[in-house]
Design an enzyme around this catalytic site. Structure first.
Site, short mmCIF file in Angstrom:
data_model
loop_
_atom_site.label_atom_id
_atom_site.label_comp_id
_atom_site.label_asym_id
_atom_site.label_seq_id
_atom_site.Cartn_x
_atom_site.Cartn_y
_atom_site.Cartn_z
N SER A 168 0.82 7.10 11.22
CA SER A 168 0.42 8.82 10.34
C SER A 168 0.98 9.01 11.40
CB SER A 168 -0.46 8.57 8.90
OG SER A 168 -0.15 7.29 8.55
C1 LIG Z 1 1.10 5.13 5.87
S1 LIG Z 1 1.42 3.83 6.50
C2 LIG Z 1 -0.50 3.18 7.50
C3 LIG Z 1 -0.70 3.64 8.70
C4 LIG Z 1 -1.93 3.53 8.99
N1 LIG Z 1 -3.16 3.27 8.16
C5 LIG Z 1 -1.95 3.77 10.51
O1 LIG Z 1 -3.39 4.10 11.44
O2 LIG Z 1 -1.37 3.24 11.06
C6 LIG Z 1 0.82 2.72 4.88
C7 LIG Z 1 0.54 1.03 5.00
O3 LIG Z 1 0.14 0.55 3.09
C8 LIG Z 1 0.29 -0.65 3.33
N2 LIG Z 1 -0.11 -0.61 1.92
C9 LIG Z 1 0.91 -0.27 1.26
N3 LIG Z 1 0.81 -1.09 -0.28
C10 LIG Z 1 -0.29 -1.69 0.00
C11 LIG Z 1 -1.39 -2.12 -0.83
N4 LIG Z 1 -1.14 -2.36 -2.04
N5 LIG Z 1 -2.67 -2.75 -0.66
C12 LIG Z 1 -2.67 -2.56 1.24
N6 LIG Z 1 -1.74 -2.51 2.31
C13 LIG Z 1 -0.59 -1.40 1.09
C14 LIG Z 1 1.86 -0.35 3.65
O4 LIG Z 1 2.16 -2.13 3.94
C15 LIG Z 1 1.96 0.28 4.89
O5 LIG Z 1 0.81 -0.49 6.41
#
Ligand SMILES: C[S@@+](CC[C@H](N)C(=O)[O-])C[C@H]1O[C@@H](n2cnc3c(N)ncnc32)[C@H](O)[C@@H]1O
Length: 363
Positions: free
Chosen positions: A52
Site C-alpha cells: 500500500s
Molecule cells: C492491499 S494488499 C495488503 C497490503 C499489505 N498489508 C502490505 O503491507 O503489503 C491486500 C491483500 O489482501 C489479501 N486478501 C484478499 N482477500 C483476503 C481474505 N479474504 N483474507 C485474507 N487476505 C485477503 C490479498 O491477497 C492482498 O494480498
C-alpha cells in the site's frame, strides 16, 4: 507523521526487502516513492495484491494507536511490509499475526518477514474468519476493503480494542477507512480517513469485483495523451449505449458554470456526495465527482482547484445541476462535514449472519 514509534518503524524496516523484484527491476528510488506498488493481478489485469501507499499506511498505523506489548491481527498480509512495521511498533513483548488468503502471496510475505528477521507470524487463511487461536487481539487492522464487518472480528477483539478497516459503501463507489472501538455488542467509529483499498476476496483466484462502468475520451497527439472527459459510476449501467454516448458528447461540450461562492475541501465534499447522492445518479470519483440527470440527458460536475471545489460545471438539461446544487446546499447546512464528522455504528443483530452498518453525520 506525528507518532515517534510509527516514524521509527518506517526508518528501521526496509521496504525494498518486501519488494525485491521491483527493487531489482526499477531501483531503490521507485520503492521509496510514496506510491502503492501492485505485486499481482488477476487474469483480467485487475490488481489482487500490493504494497500500500506508505503515507496511507503511516496514517492508518497512527490511527490504530498501537502500544508496546499489544496483540495485533492483520487481515491481508500482501507483501508483509505492514506486518513488519506492526511488529516493530508493538516490540518484543507484543505479538503480530497476519492472515493472507492467497498461497503464493503468503509465501512471498513469509520470505520478506524472514529477510528482516521480523517476529510477525504469517498464516494462510480467509481473514474474514480472523485467527481465533491467537486471540483476543487489542488491535485488528484490515488492509483490503469490505462492505460488511464479519462477526469474527468483533468476537476476537478485546473489549475497548480498536478495529481499523476500509469500509465500502454503495457497491464500491465510496470508501472510508474507519477505526472502530469495541463497546460490548457494537463497534463505534472513532476516526475516519479517506482512501481506497482493493476488495477482500472469497477465495484465492476468485474474481475481484469489476470496477464500476466508465466512459471516456482521450486525445493522443505525438507521444502525449490527455484525458478530455472521464465518467464512471454504477449510474451509467442503467443507460442505453446510445444514451451513454450522448452523455460523453455532452461532457465534451462547453459547460455552463455556476460559481459556488465557497471553497469546499475536495475530500470532504466528495465523501459527502458519495454517501448522500442517489446511487443511480452519482458519477465521477476522484478527482471529479457529480451527478447525471434522471434520464441521462444532463450532467453536473464539481470543479475547481487542486484541493477545493469552487464551481459546478453542467451540461445538457438542468435536472443534474439542480440535484448537485441541492446536495452542496445540504452539505453547507449540515455544517460542512468532513471525514471526522462521519459516525459509523456497526451492530450484530442476534440470529442474523451479517452486521448492520449505519452511517450518520455528527457535528
Ligand atoms: C492491499 S494488499 C495488503 C497490503 C499489505 N498489508 C502490505 O503491507 O503489503 C491486500 C491483500 O489482501 C489479501 N486478501 C484478499 N482477500 C483476503 C481474505 N479474504 N483474507 C485474507 N487476505 C485477503 C490479498 O491477497 C492482498 O494480498
Amino acid at each position: 507523521m506525528t507518532s515517534p514509534p510509527v516514524r521509527r518503524a518506517f526508518l528501521t524496516v526496509p521496504r525494498e526487502r518486501f519488494l525485491p523484484e521491483i527493487t531489482k527491476r526499477e531501483g531503490l528510488e521507485r520503492v521509496y516513492q510514496d506510491e502503492a506498488i501492485v505485486t499481482s493481478h488477476d487474469e483480467r489485469g485487475i490488481p489482487t495484491s500490493s504494497s500500500s501507499q506508505p503515507s496511507m499506511m503511516a496514517s492508518m498505523l497512527e490511527q490504530l494507536d498501537l502500544r508496546p506489548g499489544q496483540r495485533v491481527l492483520e487481515v491481508g498480509a500482501g507483501t508483509g511490509y505492514n506486518a513488519a512495521l506492526l511488529a516493530k511498533i508493538v516490540g518484543a513483548r507484543g505479538r503480530v499475526i497476519s492472515v493472507e488468503l492467497d498461497p503464493a502471496t503468503a509465501r512471498r510475505a513469509r520470505r520478506g518477514l524472514a529477510s528482516v528477521k521480523s517476529p510477525a507470524k504469517l498464516v494462510r487463511g480467509d481473514g474474514r474468519e480472523g485467527w481465533p487461536r491467537a486471540g483476543p487481539y487489542d488491535r485488528i487492522i484490515v488492509t483490503a476493503s469490505t462492505p460488511t464487518v464479519p462477526r469474527a472480528w468483533h468476537e476476537q477483539l478485546s473489549e475497548g480494542g480498536l478495529l481499523e478497516l476500509p469500509l465500502v459503501h454503495r457497491r464500491g463507489q465510496a470508501q472510508a477507512i474507519v477505526t472502530f472501538r469495541k463497546l460490548s455488542q457494537a463497534l463505534r467509529s472513532e476516526a475516519v480517513l479517506y482512501g481506497g483499498f482493493m476488495p477482500l476476496r472469497d477465495a484465492p483466484g476468485a474474481p475481484v469485483a469489476s470496477p464500476p462502468p466508465s466512459l471516456g475520451a482521450i486525445e493522443r497527439i505525438d507521444d502525449r495523451s490527455r484525458s478530455l472527459a472521464q465518467l464512471s459510476g454504477e449510474a451509467l449501467r442503467r443507460l442505453s449505449a446510445a444514451r451513454r454516448q450522448r452523455l460523453l458528447s455532452l461532457a465534451l461540450s462547453e459547460a455552463r458554470v455556476h460559481e459556488l461562492g465557497l471553497r469546499a475541501p475536495r475530500p470532504a465534499l466528495s465523501l459527502y456526495l458519495t454517501i448522500e447522492a442517489p446511487e443511480d445518479r452519482l458519477v465521477g470519483g476522484w478527482p471529479r465527482i457529480g451527478v447525471i440527470s434522471e434520464n441521462g440527458d444532463g450532467l453536473a460536475l464539481l470543479a475547481g482547484g487542486a484541493k477545493t471545489f469552487t464551481r459546478i460545471e453542467s451540461y445538457g438539461d438542468r435536472d443534474a445541476e439542480r440535484l448537485l446544487l441541492g446536495l452542496t446546499e445540504g452539505w453547507k447546512q449540515r455544517g460542512r462535514p468532513a471525514g471526522h464528522d462521519l459516525r459509523v455504528e456497526v451492530s450484530f443483530p442476534r440470529g442474523a449472519a451479517g452486521s448492520d452498518v449505519r452511517l450518520s453525520w455528527g457535528s
